[in-house]
Scaffold this motif. Structure first.
Motif, PDB file in Angstrom:
ATOM      1  N   VAL A 157       0.843  -1.199   0.000  1.00  0.00           N
ATOM      2  CA  VAL A 157       0.000   0.000   0.000  1.00  0.00           C
ATOM      3  C   VAL A 157       0.873   1.242   0.000  1.00  0.00           C
ATOM      4  CG1 VAL A 157      -1.694   1.315   1.322  1.00  0.00           C
ATOM      5  CG2 VAL A 157      -1.938  -1.151   1.121  1.00  0.00           C
ATOM      6  N   SER A 158       1.955   1.215   0.765  1.00  0.00           N
ATOM      7  CA  SER A 158       2.865   2.362   0.817  1.00  0.00           C
ATOM      8  C   SER A 158       3.450   2.662  -0.557  1.00  0.00           C
ATOM      9  CB  SER A 158       3.999   2.080   1.812  1.00  0.00           C
ATOM     10  OG  SER A 158       4.940   3.119   1.815  1.00  0.00           O
ATOM     11  N   ALA A 159       3.758   1.617  -1.328  1.00  0.00           N
ATOM     12  CA  ALA A 159       4.374   1.823  -2.647  1.00  0.00           C
ATOM     13  C   ALA A 159       3.366   2.285  -3.695  1.00  0.00           C
ATOM     14  CB  ALA A 159       5.046   0.528  -3.104  1.00  0.00           C
ATOM     15  N   ARG A 160       2.077   1.959  -3.518  1.00  0.00           N
ATOM     16  CA  ARG A 160       1.091   2.213  -4.559  1.00  0.00           C
ATOM     17  C   ARG A 160       0.183   3.417  -4.281  1.00  0.00           C
ATOM     18  NH1 ARG A 160      -1.140  -4.002  -5.664  1.00  0.00           N
ATOM     19  NH2 ARG A 160       0.925  -5.002  -5.746  1.00  0.00           N
ATOM     20  N   THR A 161       0.094   3.865  -3.046  1.00  0.00           N
ATOM     21  CA  THR A 161      -0.869   4.917  -2.712  1.00  0.00           C
ATOM     22  C   THR A 161      -0.541   6.232  -3.408  1.00  0.00           C
ATOM     23  OG1 THR A 161      -1.864   6.176  -0.904  1.00  0.00           O
ATOM     24  CG2 THR A 161       0.435   5.544  -0.639  1.00  0.00           C
ATOM     25  N   GLN A 162      -1.598   6.935  -3.815  1.00  0.00           N
ATOM     26  CA  GLN A 162      -1.465   8.261  -4.418  1.00  0.00           C
ATOM     27  C   GLN A 162      -2.011   9.360  -3.514  1.00  0.00           C
ATOM     28  OE1 GLN A 162       0.064   8.712  -7.462  1.00  0.00           O
ATOM     29  NE2 GLN A 162       0.517   6.517  -7.261  1.00  0.00           N
ATOM     30  N   LEU A 163      -2.738   8.961  -2.447  1.00  0.00           N
ATOM     31  CA  LEU A 163      -3.416   9.932  -1.591  1.00  0.00           C
ATOM     32  C   LEU A 163      -2.786  10.053  -0.213  1.00  0.00           C
ATOM     33  CD1 LEU A 163      -7.142   9.053  -2.432  1.00  0.00           C
ATOM     34  CD2 LEU A 163      -5.636  10.715  -3.534  1.00  0.00           C
ATOM     35  N   LEU A 164      -1.901   9.124   0.129  1.00  0.00           N
ATOM     36  CA  LEU A 164      -1.267   9.134   1.442  1.00  0.00           C
ATOM     37  C   LEU A 164       0.230   9.331   1.288  1.00  0.00           C
ATOM     38  CD1 LEU A 164      -3.111   6.053   3.019  1.00  0.00           C
ATOM     39  CD2 LEU A 164      -3.589   8.458   3.476  1.00  0.00           C
ATOM     40  N   GLU A 165       0.836   9.912   2.299  1.00  0.00           N
ATOM     41  CA  GLU A 165       2.284  10.083   2.321  1.00  0.00           C
ATOM     42  C   GLU A 165       2.822   9.635   3.667  1.00  0.00           C
ATOM     43  OE1 GLU A 165       2.765  14.196   1.466  1.00  0.00           O
ATOM     44  OE2 GLU A 165       2.079  14.891   3.427  1.00  0.00           O
ATOM     45  N   ASN A 166       4.105   9.312   3.687  1.00  0.00           N
ATOM     46  CA  ASN A 166       4.764   8.846   4.909  1.00  0.00           C
ATOM     47  C   ASN A 166       4.015   7.669   5.530  1.00  0.00           C
ATOM     48  OD1 ASN A 166       6.731  10.895   4.694  1.00  0.00           O
ATOM     49  ND2 ASN A 166       5.405  12.343   5.759  1.00  0.00           N
ATOM     50  N   PHE A 167       3.715   6.684   4.689  1.00  0.00           N
ATOM     51  CA  PHE A 167       2.999   5.487   5.132  1.00  0.00           C
ATOM     52  C   PHE A 167       3.983   4.573   5.856  1.00  0.00           C
ATOM     53  CE2 PHE A 167       0.915   1.483   5.121  1.00  0.00           C
ATOM     54  CZ  PHE A 167      -0.439   1.709   4.927  1.00  0.00           C
ATOM     55  N   GLY A 168       3.695   4.249   7.109  1.00  0.00           N
ATOM     56  CA  GLY A 168       4.612   3.421   7.888  1.00  0.00           C
ATOM     57  C   GLY A 168       3.888   2.391   8.731  1.00  0.00           C
ATOM     58  N   ALA A 169       4.650   1.429   9.230  1.00  0.00           N
ATOM     59  CA  ALA A 169       4.114   0.374  10.096  1.00  0.00           C
ATOM     60  C   ALA A 169       4.855   0.406  11.421  1.00  0.00           C
ATOM     61  CB  ALA A 169       4.273  -0.982   9.430  1.00  0.00           C
ATOM     62  N   TYR A 170       4.190  -0.055  12.466  1.00  0.00           N
ATOM     63  CA  TYR A 170       4.814  -0.063  13.787  1.00  0.00           C
ATOM     64  C   TYR A 170       4.174  -1.124  14.664  1.00  0.00           C
ATOM     65  CZ  TYR A 170       0.662   2.485  15.395  1.00  0.00           C
ATOM     66  OH  TYR A 170      -0.627   2.860  15.696  1.00  0.00           O
ATOM     67  N   GLY A 171       4.907  -1.525  15.660  1.00  0.00           N
ATOM     68  CA  GLY A 171       4.418  -2.431  16.693  1.00  0.00           C
ATOM     69  C   GLY A 171       5.059  -2.049  18.004  1.00  0.00           C
ATOM     70  N   GLN A 172       4.473  -2.472  19.104  1.00  0.00           N
ATOM     71  CA  GLN A 172       5.024  -2.109  20.406  1.00  0.00           C
ATOM     72  C   GLN A 172       5.154  -3.339  21.280  1.00  0.00           C
ATOM     73  OE1 GLN A 172       2.499   0.440  22.788  1.00  0.00           O
ATOM     74  NE2 GLN A 172       0.672  -0.273  21.768  1.00  0.00           N
ATOM     75  N   GLY A 173       6.054  -3.269  22.230  1.00  0.00           N
ATOM     76  CA  GLY A 173       6.290  -4.386  23.135  1.00  0.00           C
ATOM     77  C   GLY A 173       7.368  -4.021  24.126  1.00  0.00           C
ATOM     78  N   ALA A 174       7.684  -4.960  25.002  1.00  0.00           N
ATOM     79  CA  ALA A 174       8.676  -4.714  26.042  1.00  0.00           C
ATOM     80  C   ALA A 174      10.076  -4.862  25.469  1.00  0.00           C
ATOM     81  CB  ALA A 174       8.478  -5.682  27.198  1.00  0.00           C
ATOM     82  N   ALA A 175      10.979  -4.044  25.970  1.00  0.00           N
ATOM     83  CA  ALA A 175      12.395  -4.126  25.619  1.00  0.00           C
ATOM     84  C   ALA A 175      13.207  -4.117  26.912  1.00  0.00           C
ATOM     85  CB  ALA A 175      12.796  -2.950  24.732  1.00  0.00           C
ATOM     86  N   THR A 176      14.221  -4.971  26.969  1.00  0.00           N
ATOM     87  CA  THR A 176      15.018  -5.096  28.186  1.00  0.00           C
ATOM     88  C   THR A 176      16.366  -4.423  28.011  1.00  0.00           C
ATOM     89  OG1 THR A 176      13.943  -7.210  28.673  1.00  0.00           O
ATOM     90  CG2 THR A 176      15.977  -6.713  29.856  1.00  0.00           C
TER      91      THR A 176
END
Length: 866
Positions: free
Chosen positions: A150-169
């Motif tokens: 979707v990030s590569a093909r979208t014409q209406l969105l910019e700065n399309f990114g993915a994220y996840g969260q969790g614990a870090a030690t």
């Protein structure tokens, strides 16, 4: 008329129009003065001067006159209110409760739903999510390959990114510490637009799967753990299994998502990640001029293209874009809107109560109003005077209410046992103050308009003739007072029903059978240094040693490790039953949990068939224990022992797992709804669980430190976090329901008190108004019980009318609570019966007190006073 002299009538008409800027009392006098000057002046220049001076006078003096009259009205209103201090104080307190409660709830709505997110142009930020059209509760995540396409093909969105969260030690620079972190792609930082305090944010090169191991710290973490080291950028620190180079520090007000304190690049290879793994969130920024609806339509079109390109991944799901604020607040929106509706009802009840008090006062002042009108005061001036009194009451009550809301907010937030996301800001701002001012003014006119028009529009002759006895006791005002009392009772019924439903729902939720016994069970998370304990024999031996150490603590009955604690554990995967192949779209999902031997004994989950896991299952991990619901759904009427299932898409050809046991259904993912099907896998060389559950013979918190010491004795680099008992976890899971029930109960209690005060005030006024009549009745032989019955019948009649109307309204409005209720119907008969009994009892008490006072009237004194 001299030649060229303008028409007097035309100029006078224009001047009269300009005089509309003056108070009405000044217009006729000023018009006469202007007319005299016009006639006296002869020259055109003089006439022009007269006109200009008159216009200048209007523009200069009219505002002053209005302001002087307002000040005069306010000063007189203050004197009147001070004269009847008891009624004034009662009205201010009632308004403070109503406006304060409304402002308090609005402060929650402001922080959750209205205040802009702390990012650059937050109104253009959107969350992009996939959802199951067949099950609206399944939504939010996006497989990583889909998000990249979707990030590569979208014409209406910019700065399309993915994220996840969790614990870090974090290790080194002190004791091992577990913090909340996030893994994301670099466009997320560009979309949010927040500049770093030190260094830089992620760049495109950091997204490469083989890119540099870097990390960005939050300012609070940088100051707390690293002593605000100015040379932190470029320094290597140990996080989890690897060392990472610090490239930046974000400012203290930056937290995304939720309460993350560090950020690392996601560094996934889209070609190696299954398109059926839903574990990441996606977000983007709308391009200028693009609406959320347009972005949603494009996202759905792009997902359809992706499904055509990869038919094996077509599961029938859809894609949409929603404002990022809405995505963040989705879990709180319904509860906040419900509370706003409840507190609005309370505010209406407070207004009705104060309006009734003012109506009673207006009846007493009817002779005063009649005298003022007889001396030349206009009805408009009297209405303005009475509205001024209402405004003073409203603003004073509003100011006190804002103070109560400000003082009560910390106490309200203390009811929340979880740490809320940092983007929630409940501090006082201009929007909150403007809301409080608007509510104060609106309520001032709301409760003041009826008494103002009622007391200024009576029969002048009758009011002067009647004197004090019966003044203002006309049928219209009596009906209005009775209608307001009945309305108060009706509104009280709605809040009582809502409180009863939410309290009963919370009780049902917290007293249900979970399928296990949470009492005396302690849970905690252990983060291992994976380099020393990689999955396999080393991790196996480490878990055996930890279990032995924990079991040896005095007061521990049993312990076990799992991949997640109850009510939070399990992750979902699709599966296939042997001999029943299905297409990817039709493959069901099931939650599975990785556990060590002793898990079911520790939680006291009954084993119904087969056997529990043993240590030998570590070497032969392809066995399963399933819940009873899972067994019945897939093999109705058959034994599930020996049956086989396989996880993942068919093309992945994962190994078959054989069922060796069936346990009772239990709530492993949430408190609401039925117990969902689940499967349990033994820990193996591929899965090392990190959540410890320990059953104690007494209070587990008293031996928590001993357990932590034993774990640290095995390896001081173990990071221990989230040390909680299962009852504490249940409290955290159910906090919204508890919060809702407490506030509803508080609003209902205030509503009950206000309704009782309203009924008491009206009946007390009735007694004082009819003292003469009561005296005559008793002088003619009427008994005390008959007089008491007469007044009780009047009071209970008003309450009965309100009860009937309130029950009908409550049955309709409580349907809005349906989504918040657990195993309780919005039309629950016991709840409405309890509300009915409570209101009748309170109404009877409120009516009894004035009735008893009436029976103590001495007929001789009552007749002599007349």
């Amino acid at each position: 008329m001299p030649a060229g002299r303008p028409s007097e009538s035309r100029i006078l008409r224009l001047y009269r129009k300009s005089l509309s800027l003056y108070p009405l009392e000044f217009r006729e006098e000023y018009c006469l003065v202007f007319s005299d000057r016009w006639r006296e002046e002869r020259s055109p220049a003089g006439l022009l001067i007269v006109c200009l001076e008159a216009l200048a006078g209007v523009l200069r003096e009219a505002p002053k006159e209005h302001w002087n009259m307002i000040l005069q009205d306010l000063r007189y209103a203050i004197r009147i209110l001070r004269r009847d201090s008891a009624m004034t104080l009662a009205a201010i307190v009632i308004l403070a409760l109503g406006i304060g409660s409304t402002t308090l709830v609005f402060s929650l709505a402001n922080g959750l739903l209205l205040r802009p997110l702390p990012y650059v142009q937050p109104d253009r930020l959107v969350a992009v999510e996939e959802y199951n059209p067949k099950n609206p509760s399944e939504f939010g995540s996006v497989p990583f390959p889909n998000s990249m396409d979707v990030s590569a093909r979208t014409q209406l969105l910019e700065n399309f990114g993915a994220y996840g969260q969790g614990a870090a030690t974090l290790r080194g620079d002190g004791a091992a510490e577990q913090v909340l972190g996030a893994s994301l792609t670099s466009p997320v930082f560009r979309a949010l637009g927040v500049a770093p305090l030190l260094g830089r944010v992620l760049a495109l090169a950091d997204d490469d799967p083989n890119g540099p191991k870097v990390v960005i710290l939050g300012e609070e973490l940088w100051r707390r753990r690293y002593g605000s080291d100015p040379r932190i950028v470029g320094r290597s620190i140990e996080i989890g299994q690897s060392r990472r180079t610090v490239i930046g520090v974000m400012p203290a007000n930056f937290h995304f998502p939720a309460r993350a304190e560090l950020w690392m690049p996601l560094q996934l290879d889209a070609a190696k990640v299954p398109r059926t793994d839903y574990g990441l969130q996606a977000m983007a920024r709308l391009k200028p001029g693009v609406s959320v609806e347009q972005a949603s339509a494009e996202a759905q079109s792009l997902l359809q293209q992706i499904h055509r390109d990869h038919p094996a991944a077509d599961n029938g799901w859809r894609m949409r874009a929603v404002p990022l604020r809405d995505s963040f607040s989705v879990d709180y929106r319904k509860a906040v809107i419900t509370l706003l509706a409840a507190v609005t009802i309370l505010l209406l009840l407070a207004c009705a109560n104060v309006s009734n008090l003012l109506l009673v006062k207006a009846s007493v002042r009817a002779r005063e109003m009649a005298v003022r009108m007889a001396l030349g005061a206009t009805r408009r001036r009297l209405i303005r005077q009475l509205i001024s009194e209402s405004v003073i009451l409203g603003l004073t009550g509003g100011a006190l209410g804002v103070g109560l809301a400000y003082a009560g907010l910390p106490a309200l937030l203390s009811l929340i046992p979880v740490e809320l996301p940092r983007w929630m800001d409940f501090s006082v701002d201009a929007r909150l103050l403007f809301f409080a001012l608007a509510v104060s003014l609106v309520t001032s006119f709301g409760f003041g308009i009826a008494p103002a028009f009622g007391s200024s529009g009576g029969d002048l002759t009758a009011a002067l003739k009647d004197g004090s006895r019966g003044a203002g006791s006309g049928l219209r005002q009596k009906l209005l007072r009775n209608a307001l009392v009945a309305g108060e009772v009706a509104l009280c019924v709605i809040l009582l029903a809502g409180a009863g439903l939410t309290v009963r729902s919370f009780f049902a939720m917290t007293h249900q059978s979970l399928g296990y016994r949470p009492e005396h069970v302690l849970s905690l998370e252990v983060s291992y240094p994976w380099k020393r304990y990689p999955d396999g024999p080393q991790a196996h031996e480490m878990l055996r040693r930890l279990t032995t150490e924990v079991d040896s603590v005095p007061g521990i009955a049993s312990s076990a490790f799992s991949s997640g604690i109850p009510l939070h554990d399990g992750w979902w995967r699709i599966f296939t039953v042997e001999g029943r192949p299905r297409s990817l779209k039709d493959m069901p999902l099931v939650s599975h949990v990785v556990i060590t031997p002793g898990y079911f004994r520790t939680l006291q989950i009954p084993l119904l068939q087969g056997r529990e896991f043993a240590e030998a299952d570590f070497a032969q991990p392809h066995v399963l224990i399933v819940t009873q619901r899972f067994a019945k759904q897939n093999w109705p009427g058959e034994s599930a022992i020996g049956k086989r299932i396989r996880f993942g898409p068919p093309k992945d050809n994962e190994p078959w797992h054989t069922i060796v046991g069936v346990v009772a259904d239990n709530k492993h993912e949430g408190m609401k709804g039925i117990a969902k099907p689940a499967v349990y896998l033994p820990y193996s060389a591929d899965n090392t669980p990190a959540s410890l559950l320990a059953r104690a013979t007494g209070d587990p918190l008293k031996i928590a430190q001993a357990i932590e010491a034993r774990i640290a004795g095995v390896d001081p680099d173990f990071a221990i976090s989230h040390v909680l008992t299962l009852p504490q976890l249940i409290e955290r899971v159910t906090w919204q329901d508890h919060f809702l029930s407490v506030l509803f109960a508080a609003f209902a209690a205030m509503a009950l008190g206000l309704a009782a005060v309203g009924l008491y005030a009206v009946l007390s006024y009735t007694v004082s108004l009819h003292t003469h009549e009561i005296g005559i009745r008793m002088a003619l032989g009427a008994s005390s019980s008959s007089v008491r019955y007469l007044l009780l019948r009047q009071g209970l009649g008003l309450a009965g009318a309100g009860l009937c109307a309130g029950m009908i309204a409550a049955l309709a409005l409580t349907q809005l609570l349906k989504a918040q209720l657990y195993e309780i119907s919005p039309m629950d008969p016991p709840t409405y019966l309890a509300a009915l009994v409570v209101l009748i009892a309170v109404a009877a008490l409120a009516a009894f007190l004035p009735a008893r006072r009436a029976t103590r009237v001495d007929p001789v004194i009552a007749l002599r006073c007349e």
